[in-house]
Design a protein around this motif. Structure first.
Motif, PDB file in Angstrom:
ATOM      1  N   ASN A  10       0.866  -1.186   0.000  1.00 55.20           N
ATOM      2  CA  ASN A  10       0.000   0.000   0.000  1.00 55.20           C
ATOM      3  C   ASN A  10       0.901   1.234   0.000  1.00 55.20           C
ATOM      4  O   ASN A  10       1.522   1.535   1.008  1.00 55.20           O
ATOM      5  N   LYS A  12       0.095   4.338  -0.259  1.00 56.64           N
ATOM      6  CA  LYS A  12      -0.491   5.567   0.302  1.00 56.64           C
ATOM      7  C   LYS A  12      -0.271   6.730  -0.676  1.00 56.64           C
ATOM      8  O   LYS A  12      -0.314   6.517  -1.885  1.00 56.64           O
ATOM      9  N   HIS A  95      -9.602   1.176   5.170  1.00 63.07           N
ATOM     10  CA  HIS A  95      -8.293   1.354   5.803  1.00 63.07           C
ATOM     11  C   HIS A  95      -8.445   2.282   7.005  1.00 63.07           C
ATOM     12  O   HIS A  95      -9.230   3.228   6.967  1.00 63.07           O
ATOM     13  N   GLU A 167      -5.680  -5.349  10.458  1.00 61.31           N
ATOM     14  CA  GLU A 167      -4.648  -4.337  10.653  1.00 61.31           C
ATOM     15  C   GLU A 167      -4.897  -3.597  11.964  1.00 61.31           C
ATOM     16  O   GLU A 167      -5.661  -2.616  12.001  1.00 61.31           O
ATOM     17  N   ALA A 171      -0.619  -0.737  15.315  1.00 62.71           N
ATOM     18  CA  ALA A 171       0.588  -1.290  14.682  1.00 62.71           C
ATOM     19  C   ALA A 171       0.901  -0.611  13.349  1.00 62.71           C
ATOM     20  O   ALA A 171       1.973  -0.807  12.784  1.00 62.71           O
ATOM     21  N   ILE A 172      -0.037   0.206  12.843  1.00 61.77           N
ATOM     22  CA  ILE A 172       0.168   0.783  11.507  1.00 61.77           C
ATOM     23  C   ILE A 172       1.092   1.988  11.567  1.00 61.77           C
ATOM     24  O   ILE A 172       0.802   2.970  12.261  1.00 61.77           O
ATOM     25  N   GLY A 173       2.206   1.864  10.870  1.00 60.16           N
ATOM     26  CA  GLY A 173       3.161   2.964  10.772  1.00 60.16           C
ATOM     27  C   GLY A 173       3.855   3.303  12.085  1.00 60.16           C
ATOM     28  O   GLY A 173       4.467   4.362  12.218  1.00 60.16           O
ATOM     29  N   GLY A 211      -1.630  -6.835   8.628  1.00 60.13           N
ATOM     30  CA  GLY A 211      -0.948  -5.574   8.297  1.00 60.13           C
ATOM     31  C   GLY A 211      -0.632  -4.788   9.545  1.00 60.13           C
ATOM     32  O   GLY A 211      -1.438  -4.737  10.485  1.00 60.13           O
ATOM     33  N   GLY A 212       0.552  -4.180   9.561  1.00 61.91           N
ATOM     34  CA  GLY A 212       0.954  -3.359  10.704  1.00 61.91           C
ATOM     35  C   GLY A 212       2.442  -3.502  10.934  1.00 61.91           C
ATOM     36  O   GLY A 212       2.888  -4.456  11.554  1.00 61.91           O
ATOM     37  N   SER A 213       3.213  -2.550  10.360  1.00 66.62           N
ATOM     38  CA  SER A 213       4.674  -2.493  10.549  1.00 66.62           C
ATOM     39  C   SER A 213       5.382  -3.799  10.170  1.00 66.62           C
ATOM     40  O   SER A 213       6.327  -4.222  10.842  1.00 66.62           O
ATOM     41  N   LEU A 232      -0.217  -7.281   4.424  1.00 67.02           N
ATOM     42  CA  LEU A 232      -0.444  -5.995   3.768  1.00 67.02           C
ATOM     43  C   LEU A 232       0.632  -5.058   4.319  1.00 67.02           C
ATOM     44  O   LEU A 232       0.751  -4.896   5.533  1.00 67.02           O
ATOM     45  N   VAL A 233       1.405  -4.478   3.414  1.00 63.82           N
ATOM     46  CA  VAL A 233       2.599  -3.742   3.828  1.00 63.82           C
ATOM     47  C   VAL A 233       2.497  -2.283   3.402  1.00 63.82           C
ATOM     48  O   VAL A 233       2.307  -1.997   2.214  1.00 63.82           O
ATOM     49  N   GLY A 234       2.628  -1.364   4.335  1.00 66.59           N
ATOM     50  CA  GLY A 234       2.594   0.057   4.010  1.00 66.59           C
ATOM     51  C   GLY A 234       4.005   0.579   3.792  1.00 66.59           C
ATOM     52  O   GLY A 234       4.604   0.411   2.720  1.00 66.59           O
ATOM     53  N   GLY A 235       4.573   1.199   4.820  1.00 68.49           N
ATOM     54  CA  GLY A 235       5.879   1.863   4.718  1.00 68.49           C
ATOM     55  C   GLY A 235       6.959   1.028   4.039  1.00 68.49           C
ATOM     56  O   GLY A 235       7.670   1.520   3.154  1.00 68.49           O
TER      57      GLY A 235
HETATM   58  C1  PEP Z   1      -0.925   0.008   5.986  1.00 66.70           C
HETATM   59  O1  PEP Z   1      -0.849   1.135   5.531  1.00 66.70           O
HETATM   60  O2  PEP Z   1      -1.917  -0.673   5.729  1.00 66.70           O
HETATM   61  C2  PEP Z   1       0.167  -0.496   6.816  1.00 66.70           C
HETATM   62  C3  PEP Z   1       0.074  -1.708   7.284  1.00 66.70           C
HETATM   63  O3  PEP Z   1       1.209   0.356   7.029  1.00 66.70           O
HETATM   64  P1  PEP Z   1       2.621  -0.016   7.724  1.00 66.70           P
HETATM   65  O4  PEP Z   1       3.118  -1.287   7.099  1.00 66.70           O
HETATM   66  O5  PEP Z   1       3.503   1.158   7.410  1.00 66.70           O
HETATM   67  O6  PEP Z   1       2.368  -0.187   9.182  1.00 66.70           O
END
Ligand code: PEP
Length: 254
Positions: A10, A12, A95, A167, A171-173, A211-213, A232-235
């Protein structure tokens, strides 16, 4: 149950179309031969070029949001059929950044889910509790509410196009990944909720991602868990080498 491993990046509000194309070419080379299914949720402006670039690679391109209406006077919004036309195969809905920063309600998310599925977009539904809700022992209550409200009245067979992402908001970001055991417990509960809605057989085909870091060091332990089908991966998805490393850690038999 034979569910595939899935990794979703993701992005963003990061990356121009040019950057998206370079990234995808690079990632595609790094993951050649991998069996994990890879999805990239890119900014709207990159969907068309990203889906063109990704064509031969098997990487699926999607959006991070959409409106629930078919079309209409909704300045600044985008419709499911526009995403499809641009080349999107899926959309992320619910989200926590949409719920929290843009005040999206469970009802609104439900209407979007129905629209996305009716317009043939795979739907990645995000659910998860805040840190305060977890401390108050409300994790299951929140998950049940978010899952039930979003997935009620889903048309027959459309469950095949649903992916659930657990998620935890805390834990997100934040760099605070849930322990593999805590994530597994939440996933097992999410699966129970799906069973209540769709029955055991149908729900058994729905993938549930964490998802979450997530990062390359933590992912292996997470995807070893019985009810965790991917991440699910953000950063960490912003760098193609890091996402490739995560994908490689996810490879292997389920
Ligand atoms: C997200 O944006 O859904 C997410 C999981 O972000 P991050 O991996 O940066 O925590």
């Amino acid at each position: 149950m034979g569910r595939d491993r899935i990794v979703i990046g993701n992005w963003k509000m990061y990356k121009t179309s040019r950057e998206a194309a370079d990234y995808i070419e690079h990632l595609a080379k790094k993951i050649e031969g991998c069996s994990t299914r890879v999805y990239l949720a890119v900014p709207y402006t990159s969907i068309a070029s990203a889906s063109n670039t990704a064509k031969q690679s098997g990487i699926l391109i999607g959006a991070q949001n959409m409106n629930d209406a078919r079309d209409g006077a909704f300045t600044g919004e985008i419709a499911a059929m526009m995403l499809k036309e641009a080349g999107a195969d899926f959309v992320i809905l619910g989200h926590s950044e949409r719920r929290r920063i843009f005040n999206e309600s469970d009802e609104f998310i439900h209407r979007k889910v129905i629209r996305a599925l009716s317009d043939d977009l795979q739907t990645v539904l995000c659910v998860g509790e805040t840190g305060a809700e977890r401390e108050e022992g409300k994790t299951e209550e929140v998950l049940l509410r978010q899952i039930e409200s979003a997935l009620q009245d889903v048309p027959d067979k459309a469950h095949e196009k649903v992916i659930l992402a657990y998620e935890p908001v805390w834990a997100i970001g934040t760099g605070k990944t849930a322990t593999a055991q805590a994530a597994q417990e939440a996933h097992a509960y999410c699966r129970k909720c799906l069973e209540q809605i769709f029955g055991k057989r149908k729900s058994g085909h729905i993938s549930i991602l964490y998802g979450g870091s997530v990062n390359p060091d933590k992912v292996k332990e997470i995807v070893k868990q019985k009810d965790i089908d991917g991440v699910l991966v953000g950063g960490a998805s912003l760098d193609p080498d890091t996402l490739a490393a995560i994908i490689h850690q996810c490879e292997g038999k389920r």
